[in-house]
Write an enzyme that holds these catalytic residues in place. Sequence first.
Site, mmCIF file in Angstrom:
data_model
loop_
_atom_site.group_PDB
_atom_site.id
_atom_site.type_symbol
_atom_site.label_atom_id
_atom_site.label_comp_id
_atom_site.label_asym_id
_atom_site.label_seq_id
_atom_site.Cartn_x
_atom_site.Cartn_y
_atom_site.Cartn_z
ATOM 1 N N ASP A 50 0.830 -1.200 0.000
ATOM 2 C CA ASP A 50 0.000 0.000 0.000
ATOM 3 C C ASP A 50 0.872 1.259 0.000
ATOM 4 O O ASP A 50 0.364 2.376 -0.104
ATOM 5 C CB ASP A 50 -1.009 0.000 1.144
ATOM 6 N N SER A 51 2.187 1.064 0.066
ATOM 7 C CA SER A 51 3.134 2.166 -0.141
ATOM 8 C C SER A 51 2.937 2.815 -1.504
ATOM 9 O O SER A 51 3.367 3.954 -1.726
ATOM 10 C CB SER A 51 4.571 1.654 -0.015
ATOM 11 N N ASP A 89 -0.822 -6.118 0.027
ATOM 12 C CA ASP A 89 -1.175 -5.454 1.281
ATOM 13 C C ASP A 89 -2.686 -5.266 1.340
ATOM 14 O O ASP A 89 -3.280 -4.717 0.396
ATOM 15 C CB ASP A 89 -0.525 -4.072 1.353
ATOM 16 N N LYS A 118 -1.088 -9.445 3.146
ATOM 17 C CA LYS A 118 -0.321 -8.974 4.301
ATOM 18 C C LYS A 118 -1.204 -8.093 5.154
ATOM 19 O O LYS A 118 -1.923 -7.231 4.633
ATOM 20 C CB LYS A 118 0.938 -8.213 3.882
ATOM 21 N N GLU A 120 -1.370 -5.769 8.875
ATOM 22 C CA GLU A 120 -0.649 -5.127 9.966
ATOM 23 C C GLU A 120 -1.338 -5.406 11.297
ATOM 24 O O GLU A 120 -2.559 -5.347 11.393
ATOM 25 C CB GLU A 120 -0.568 -3.615 9.732
ATOM 26 N N GLU A 187 9.091 -4.034 10.900
ATOM 27 C CA GLU A 187 9.524 -2.739 10.363
ATOM 28 C C GLU A 187 9.898 -1.764 11.466
ATOM 29 O O GLU A 187 9.226 -1.678 12.498
ATOM 30 C CB GLU A 187 8.411 -2.120 9.501
#
Length: 269
Positions: A50-51, A89, A118, A120, A187
Amino acid sequence: MSIIKNNFEKMNITKIKNSKNNKKLTVITAYDALFAKLFEEIADMILVGDSLNMSFAGRPDTLSATLEQMIYHTNAVCNGAKNAFVIIDMPFGTYINKDEALKNCVEVYRQTNANAVKIEGGEDKADIIKHLTSNAVAVMGHIGLMPQYVRSEGGYKVRGKTKEDEEQLIRDAIAVEKAGAFSIVVEGVKSDVAKKITQAVNIPIIGIGAGVDTDGQVLVWSDMLGFFEEFKPKFVRHYLDGAELVKEAVNQYRNDVQDKSFPSKEEEY
């Protein structure tokens, strides 16, 4: 420098898990078919992060990325790198509870050829991850500095600076592993703490800003290749001055157009 290609063999969950203590894993982001094709036989995994909301769409953070946006870019990556192990993501707000998470992950699997998602979160997301893995969704976890929490936490903050935080991060990793994740991104964590996290679980830990002792590394391609000029995080190494090279090439193109040296007779029909 020539690129030495090993006999390419697509990664799968078993191979990724078996790499623990045997092989350092290389992960890189990609958002389109062109770069995915360049990366697929070199990197072990491609992350459609999602970066992209920042490096591709120019937004200030990742939070406004949508599921539709992520699916679009994942399809582009899968079209370009048909043999790559691709992870998507799950964007902010798409896994707020078990049912919503499963519905959205099923939609990802139906609309793309992504191999995994992925998510978080640590202990707080373990039940959701367990629900997904129990329903045949492959999950990579993500703990430590979590970009989707940047607004609620007031910025990007390095984790693991206190004993309490170190212990929480280890609990997070263990909880995510027990929930069935096949790997975890760690991270923005102090390197000594990231090493302890890596030793605390039996699945690969992929570091980004977490030191050298993790089981692998992940970088955003535009950071690694020097295309993002506004800011360079401490953990990023530029392997190319991409922005300067591109500007030089485009400037040369402009000059050639203006002085009529492009196109040449050889470039005409």
